[in-house]
Scaffold this active site. Structure first.
Site, PDB file in Angstrom:
ATOM      1  N   GLY A  10       0.817  -1.216   0.000  1.00 16.37           N
ATOM      2  CA  GLY A  10       0.000   0.000   0.000  1.00 16.37           C
ATOM      3  C   GLY A  10       0.847   1.262   0.000  1.00 16.37           C
ATOM      4  O   GLY A  10       2.036   1.226   0.301  1.00 16.37           O
ATOM      5  N   THR A 129       4.984   1.475   6.713  1.00 18.66           N
ATOM      6  CA  THR A 129       3.616   1.026   6.963  1.00 18.66           C
ATOM      7  C   THR A 129       2.995   1.972   7.977  1.00 18.66           C
ATOM      8  O   THR A 129       3.609   2.276   8.997  1.00 18.66           O
ATOM      9  CB  THR A 129       3.532  -0.424   7.484  1.00 18.66           C
ATOM     10  OG1 THR A 129       2.212  -0.673   7.970  1.00 18.66           O
ATOM     11  CG2 THR A 129       4.536  -0.702   8.583  1.00 18.66           C
ATOM     12  N   ILE A 130       1.786   2.429   7.699  1.00 21.76           N
ATOM     13  CA  ILE A 130       1.137   3.317   8.662  1.00 21.76           C
ATOM     14  C   ILE A 130       0.792   2.562   9.941  1.00 21.76           C
ATOM     15  O   ILE A 130       0.607   3.163  10.990  1.00 21.76           O
ATOM     16  CB  ILE A 130      -0.113   4.012   8.091  1.00 21.76           C
ATOM     17  CG1 ILE A 130      -1.238   3.021   7.831  1.00 21.76           C
ATOM     18  CG2 ILE A 130       0.224   4.815   6.860  1.00 21.76           C
ATOM     19  CD1 ILE A 130      -2.578   3.683   7.585  1.00 21.76           C
ATOM     20  N   ASP A 131       0.709   1.223   9.860  1.00 20.12           N
ATOM     21  CA  ASP A 131       0.316   0.423  11.027  1.00 20.12           C
ATOM     22  C   ASP A 131       1.404   0.348  12.095  1.00 20.12           C
ATOM     23  O   ASP A 131       1.120  -0.041  13.220  1.00 20.12           O
ATOM     24  CB  ASP A 131      -0.028  -1.005  10.589  1.00 20.12           C
ATOM     25  CG  ASP A 131      -1.158  -1.046   9.576  1.00 20.12           C
ATOM     26  OD1 ASP A 131      -1.968  -0.102   9.549  1.00 20.12           O
ATOM     27  OD2 ASP A 131      -1.222  -2.018   8.810  1.00 20.12           O
ATOM     28  N   ARG A 166     -23.617  12.584  23.198  1.00 20.92           N
ATOM     29  CA  ARG A 166     -23.515  11.216  22.698  1.00 20.92           C
ATOM     30  C   ARG A 166     -22.098  10.687  22.873  1.00 20.92           C
ATOM     31  O   ARG A 166     -21.139  11.443  22.944  1.00 20.92           O
ATOM     32  CB  ARG A 166     -23.837  11.168  21.196  1.00 20.92           C
ATOM     33  CG  ARG A 166     -25.267  11.454  20.874  1.00 20.92           C
ATOM     34  CD  ARG A 166     -25.494  11.319  19.390  1.00 20.92           C
ATOM     35  NE  ARG A 166     -26.857  11.647  19.054  1.00 20.92           N
ATOM     36  CZ  ARG A 166     -27.276  11.926  17.837  1.00 20.92           C
ATOM     37  NH1 ARG A 166     -26.413  11.932  16.849  1.00 20.92           N
ATOM     38  NH2 ARG A 166     -28.530  12.197  17.604  1.00 20.92           N
ATOM     39  N   MET A 173      -7.324   2.568  11.157  1.00 13.34           N
ATOM     40  CA  MET A 173      -6.620   1.452  10.534  1.00 13.34           C
ATOM     41  C   MET A 173      -5.590   0.878  11.507  1.00 13.34           C
ATOM     42  O   MET A 173      -5.353   1.435  12.572  1.00 13.34           O
ATOM     43  CB  MET A 173      -5.943   1.925   9.240  1.00 13.34           C
ATOM     44  CG  MET A 173      -6.937   2.339   8.180  1.00 13.34           C
ATOM     45  SD  MET A 173      -6.143   2.960   6.693  1.00 13.34           S
ATOM     46  CE  MET A 173      -5.438   1.450   6.036  1.00 13.34           C
ATOM     47  N   ARG A 175      -4.870  -2.903  11.173  1.00  7.24           N
ATOM     48  CA  ARG A 175      -4.937  -4.350  10.991  1.00  7.24           C
ATOM     49  C   ARG A 175      -4.829  -5.053  12.340  1.00  7.24           C
ATOM     50  O   ARG A 175      -5.718  -4.907  13.168  1.00  7.24           O
ATOM     51  CB  ARG A 175      -3.869  -4.826  10.010  1.00  7.24           C
ATOM     52  CG  ARG A 175      -4.159  -6.188   9.450  1.00  7.24           C
ATOM     53  CD  ARG A 175      -3.334  -6.597   8.279  1.00  7.24           C
ATOM     54  NE  ARG A 175      -2.079  -5.918   8.132  1.00  7.24           N
ATOM     55  CZ  ARG A 175      -1.232  -6.134   7.141  1.00  7.24           C
ATOM     56  NH1 ARG A 175      -1.526  -7.030   6.235  1.00  7.24           N
ATOM     57  NH2 ARG A 175      -0.105  -5.479   7.043  1.00  7.24           N
TER      58      ARG A 175
END
Length: 200
Positions: A10, A129-131, A166, A173, A175
């Site tokens: 990605g 990786t953004i993760d 509320r 994101m 994963r």
């Protein structure tokens, strides 16, 4: 030395800046010749490459579009658990007269980098990786931007939630890694953060 550069998996913020920095250092400081493969491993398989020099990378750092493109194309044939046959791969690598690779990517790309390094090919892996779920690195590039955007979203949701009395839920994101949720939640003052490392 002639170095091949490609991105796989990605897209992520910082990829263009990484390419630019590597090219300027490689060409200006070390005198390397650098070539980029378009759309990741597809470009490697299809001989779709372009020379990377100072003019080629001028002004690309702030661009959102990744200059080399990226696709999820497998670099080598084979299935998990089977011994990897690199005969065709190494023949193509030699046909490009490459001395090494700079591979920009996440888990899959760094696994391939490890396989290639074990087979004797010179490889530098850039953790993208953004993760932020790659071992042996504190922060992968792309992660900081993802956290900043998620924290900004929390700030915006807070005013709506308070106005309507509320509870607001923001899904981010990551994963199987909760780093974005954890860091953004702390930065945005979330009441609770649910992360996959602690499913109960």
């Amino acid at each position: 030395m002639r170095i091949g550069v490609l991105c796989s998996g990605g897209d992520s913020p910082g990829m263009n800046a990484a390419i630019r920095g590597a090219v300027l250092r490689g060409v200006d400081v070390h005198g390397f010749e650098m070539v980029g493969f378009m759309d990741g491993w597809r470009g490697f398989h299809d001989s779709d490459l372009l020379p990377l020099d100072r003019p080629a990378v001028r002004g690309i750092s702030p661009l959102g579009v990744m200059m080399l493109g990226t696709r999820r194309v497998p670099p080598i044939d084979g299935r998990p658990g089977e011994e990897t046959d690199l005969t065709d791969f190494t023949a193509r690598f030699a046909s490009y007269e490459l001395d090494g690779f700079m591979l920009i990517g996440g888990n899959g790309t760094q696994t391939v980098a490890n396989i290639l390094a074990d087979s004797g090919i010179n490889v530098v892996g850039l953790p993208k990786t953004i993760d932020n779920d790659l071992a042996a690195t504190d922060y992968t590039f792309g992660f900081d931007t993802a956290v900043s955007i998620a924290a900004e979203a929390i700030d915006r949701l807070r005013t709506t939630g308070e106005s309507h009395r509320r509870c607001m839920i923001l899904e981010v994101m990551g994963r199987d890694a909760g780093w974005i949720a954890l860091h953004a939640g702390m930065a945005g003052g979330a009441q609770a953060m649910l992360i996959p490392e602690f499913p109960e």
